[in-house]
Design a protein around this motif. Structure first.
Motif, short mmCIF file in Angstrom:
data_model
loop_
_atom_site.label_atom_id
_atom_site.label_comp_id
_atom_site.label_asym_id
_atom_site.label_seq_id
_atom_site.Cartn_x
_atom_site.Cartn_y
_atom_site.Cartn_z
N HIS A 18 4.54 10.16 4.36
CA HIS A 18 4.01 9.05 3.64
C HIS A 18 4.81 8.03 3.41
O HIS A 18 6.29 8.27 3.47
CB HIS A 18 3.47 9.54 2.21
CG HIS A 18 4.65 10.01 1.39
ND1 HIS A 18 5.09 11.12 1.11
CD2 HIS A 18 5.11 9.14 0.53
CE1 HIS A 18 5.97 11.15 0.37
NE2 HIS A 18 5.99 9.85 -0.22
N ASN B 228 2.25 15.04 1.72
CA ASN B 228 1.19 14.03 0.95
C ASN B 228 0.36 15.02 -0.13
O ASN B 228 -0.69 14.61 -0.17
CB ASN B 228 0.40 13.52 2.01
CG ASN B 228 0.81 12.39 2.77
OD1 ASN B 228 1.47 11.67 2.22
ND2 ASN B 228 0.89 12.61 3.97
N TYR C 280 0.74 -1.23 -0.10
CA TYR C 280 0.18 0.11 0.10
C TYR C 280 0.83 1.31 -0.03
O TYR C 280 2.13 1.28 0.39
CB TYR C 280 -0.97 0.09 1.11
CG TYR C 280 -2.01 -0.97 1.32
CD1 TYR C 280 -3.24 -0.48 0.64
CD2 TYR C 280 -1.87 -2.29 1.83
CE1 TYR C 280 -4.49 -1.44 0.71
CE2 TYR C 280 -3.09 -3.05 1.78
CZ TYR C 280 -4.07 -2.65 1.37
OH TYR C 280 -5.22 -3.74 1.18
N GLU C 281 0.35 2.30 -0.38
CA GLU C 281 0.95 3.52 -0.33
C GLU C 281 0.15 4.43 0.72
O GLU C 281 -1.11 4.78 0.57
CB GLU C 281 1.01 4.33 -1.47
CG GLU C 281 1.93 5.58 -1.60
CD GLU C 281 2.26 6.05 -2.86
OE1 GLU C 281 3.09 6.97 -3.24
OE2 GLU C 281 1.84 5.60 -3.85
N TYR C 282 0.66 4.88 1.73
CA TYR C 282 0.10 5.59 2.95
C TYR C 282 0.30 7.01 3.05
O TYR C 282 1.36 7.31 2.73
CB TYR C 282 0.44 4.88 4.14
CG TYR C 282 -0.24 3.52 4.51
CD1 TYR C 282 -1.21 2.92 4.61
CD2 TYR C 282 1.01 2.53 4.19
CE1 TYR C 282 -1.37 1.70 4.55
CE2 TYR C 282 0.50 1.03 4.15
CZ TYR C 282 -0.65 0.79 4.52
OH TYR C 282 -0.73 -0.70 4.62
N SER D 65 5.54 4.57 1.03
CA SER D 65 5.13 3.68 0.00
C SER D 65 5.71 2.14 0.40
O SER D 65 6.96 1.96 -0.07
CB SER D 65 5.85 4.26 -1.34
OG SER D 65 5.44 3.45 -2.38
#
Length: 671
Positions: free
Chosen positions: A533, A565, A516-518, A535
């Motif tokens: 963030h 972000n 996921y990318e957060y 990745s």
């Protein structure tokens, strides 16, 4: 046919379960035999029995009386004499089989039943049904399958037993195939620092693999006069040392452990919440209720009942809390389920209340018992025990994986020899998903339930997760702070997890499922939020957690925040959709601090011409300005400028450095 003289290893806990399953069959069958005898058992007319030998009849009557008085050894002697007197005395063989089964002498019991059928194969369909269930329960699958099939040859047998026999045949075929295709399983005891001569039941392990929690059943006192033992169940924990060896377990102590029994503990992956089952407690709603406690520093709060939304007049136990910080799975016999015990889930509302529990449905629950749910920190894989799905016998361990629509898939048996004909009840996994922990009393050990670990084979593993840990502190005073964490999937905008740092130590741990990318936001009233963030798409290893301490800046003139972000395509100034989460947080900050004024600034790396970069950075800052103004923030509170590459925060000699320099910031310029 299998060798029934090779007795499987039977342990006490399994025997109690097994006897419960077969005793009803045996009792009903024996009663049916007696019911075929004329009503006056004391009389002389025994024409309904298979023997006409009066001496054999008398010995059988004596054995029946001894059986009813639970004088099993005497009854077997009487029956042996009766059979010697009349070697074709069918009922004597059957009653011998009943007694031998009660005494856990399964091969001998099966032999006795078969002797009855050898005399008269059509004596009773029920006898094949009893034999099939008895043999399946003890792991004699080929013989059980054959007897289920023989039972189905008979006509006018009850539909429920025919249905059970069909399921039994399927189960035997599954078990035989599982025996031919075993899964990897090499259990290793956790050793003397955790296991004792008493029962230990594994409960939970923290996401960083450093603390293991379990329940220990201790002898409280022994009443010699009544030959009765009284036990107390308490929670213990063990911490790994620097050599990854478990230290001697310690009692969790008050206020969690009390004079009552505590059981089935679970810890949230960040270690902030603790849930457990307490039974027959003052103020409870049913036989067993769920309770929770919150940690501050090294202290747990006084446990609280989860309330009538979660707890009912029935039995609630075996909680498992998800890494998203809001979902609790548990087992319950409450109304509205599929069977005797089902798995349910409830969610924690922002105000601290709980939603009405939802049954997990047919993919997990059956008309029989489902228990001990464990939701892995990836929030995608559920492990649990079931008696209702096709398995090896008794309770087996199963695995259900969430599909792309968020629905739990059909339960999959974890296979042999993880599962056997005995009861397997509970399994937990580490965050990485490769190491499983179970409790068992059939693997040697100290003699009762001990805790073991084993490497879980690949097909049954969950998605690996890593974690983000550190401390939150005031950037000026260095005081440790309690702050709220929110982790969001940048692609969908969905909140993945919520958590908070410890109010005394500022410590936090946040689970990060891979692929996921957060977007991460850390916030506290009176402070500017922290933005970051992650990745984790591709090859990021779960062995490499993120460790970072987070300074929070008070809302003061001159303080600034990098908006990590907010995203633009290369050499473009149109805001990308995944920036929405960050922009909404900025709007909330401005609404909560209605008097502050901010300057928005754009920055670039040093690739390209100075004029071009200044124009690009200005346009990017203007795009954020327009978004905020278009969402209700007064333009008088906002300004924007572009600095190009004149204010780098990192080197421009590396790609990572240049990426850090390409940024959007805001700075408080008035309040």
């Amino acid at each position: 046919m299998e060798d029934l003289t090779a007795k499987p290893q039977i342990h006490a806990y399994t025997m109690r379960s097994v006897r419960k399953q077969i005793s009803v069959f045996l009792l009903l069958f024996f009663l049916s035999v007696l019911c075929s005898i004329p009503s006056d058992l004391q009389g002389q007319n025994y024409q309904a029995l298979s023997t006409k030998n009066k001496k054999a009849e008398k010995l059988f009557r004596e054995a029946s009386d001894q059986y009813n008085m639970k004088e099993y050894d005497k009854a077997l002697i009487s029956l042996g004499k009766a059979i010697k007197t009349d070697p074709e005395f069918i009922e004597a063989y059957i009653l011998s089989g009943d007694i031998l089964s009660d005494q856990q002498k399964i091969p001998e019991a099966v032999s006795s039943y078969r002797s009855a059928l050898a005399i008269r194969p059509d004596y009773s369909p029920n006898l094949y049904y009893i034999l099939a269930n008895l043999q399946y329960t003890y792991g004699y699958y080929a013989a059980a399958k054959s007897d289920f099939e023989k039972y189905l040859y008979f006509e006018r047998t009850p539909k429920n037993k025919r249905d059970n026999s069909l399921r039994g045949i399927t189960a035997c075929e599954f078990a035989l195939d599982a025996l031919k295709n075993p899964v990897p399983f090499n259990p290793v005891s956790l050793g003397d620092s955790i296991n004792t001569e008493e029962d230990e039941f594994v409960n939970a392990i923290t996401a960083d693999d450093q603390v293991l929690y379990f329940t220990r059943k201790l002898l409280k006192r022994y009443d010699a006069q009544n030959d009765k033992a009284y036990y107390e169940e308490d929670f213990f924990y063990s911490v790994r040392n620097q050599d990854s060896v478990w230290r001697s377990a310690l009692n969790l102590g008050p206020p969690i452990n009390t004079m009552w029994n505590e059981g089935a503990l679970t810890i949230s992956p960040d270690g902030r919440y603790l849930f457990f089952a307490g039974c027959q407690r003052p103020g409870g709603y049913g036989s067993c209720d769920l309770y929770w406690s919150k940690r501050a520093g090294d202290q747990w709060s006084e446990p609280e009942n989860l309330g009538p939304e979660v707890n009912s007049a029935a039995w609630e136990s075996q909680p498992s809390f998800s890494s998203d910080g809001s979902t609790l799975y548990f087992a319950s016999t409450r109304k509205g389920g599929k069977g005797s015990s089902d798995i349910w889930r409830t969610s924690l509302n922002p105000d601290g209340t709980w939603t009405i529990p939802i049954n997990l449905g047919d993919s997990v629950n059956t008309p029989l018992e489902e228990q001990t749910p464990f939701i892995h920190p990836d929030n995608q894989n559920l492990y649990f025990a079931s008696r209702g799905f096709t398995g090896m016998g008794g309770a087996d361990l199963f695995h259900s994986r969430t599909d792309k629509n968020g629905n739990l898939g059909k339960a999959q048996n974890l296979g042999y020899p993880i599962n056997t004909f005995a009861d397997e009840f509970a399994l937990i996994l580490n965050a990485k998903g490769d190491m499983a922990y179970i409790s068992s009393d059939k693997l040697g050990g100290k003699g009762k339930m001990d805790i073991y670990r084993f490497v879980l084979y690949n097909k049954a593993r969950p998605n690996p997760v890593t974690y983000f840990k550190g401390v939150v502190f005031n950037s000026e005073t260095k005081q440790r702070l309690r702050a709220d964490f929110e982790l969001t999937d940048l692609k969908s905008g969905k909140t993945i997890a919520r958590s908070f740092s410890d109010s005394l130590t500022g410590a936090f741990m946040l689970i990060l499922p891979t692929d996921y990318e957060y977007a991460l936001s850390v916030s506290k009233p009176g402070y500017l939020f922290y933005s970051d963030h992650f990745s984790l798409i591709g090859s990021h290893s779960a062995d490499n957690p993120f460790v970072r301490n987070i300074p929070l800046h008070e809302v003061m003139v001159g303080e600034s925040v990098i908006l990590k972000n907010i995203f633009f395509d290369t050499d473009k100034f149109e805001i990308k959709p995944e920036s929405e989460v960050e922009l909404q947080r900025l709007i909330r900050l401005l609404l909560e601090n209605a008097k502050i004024r901010i300057e928005l600034s754009g920055h670039t790396d040093n690739i390209g011409m100075r004029d071009h970069n200044e124009t690009l950075s200005l346009n990017r800052a203007r795009a954020v300005f327009d978004y905020l103004a278009g969402h209700g923030i007064a333009k008088e509170r906002l300004s924007f400028t572009g600095y190009g590459f004149s204010r780098p925060i990192d080197t421009n000699d590396t790609e990572q450095g240049r990426a850090n320099n390409r940024r959007t910031e805001f700075k408080i310029i008035g309040k």
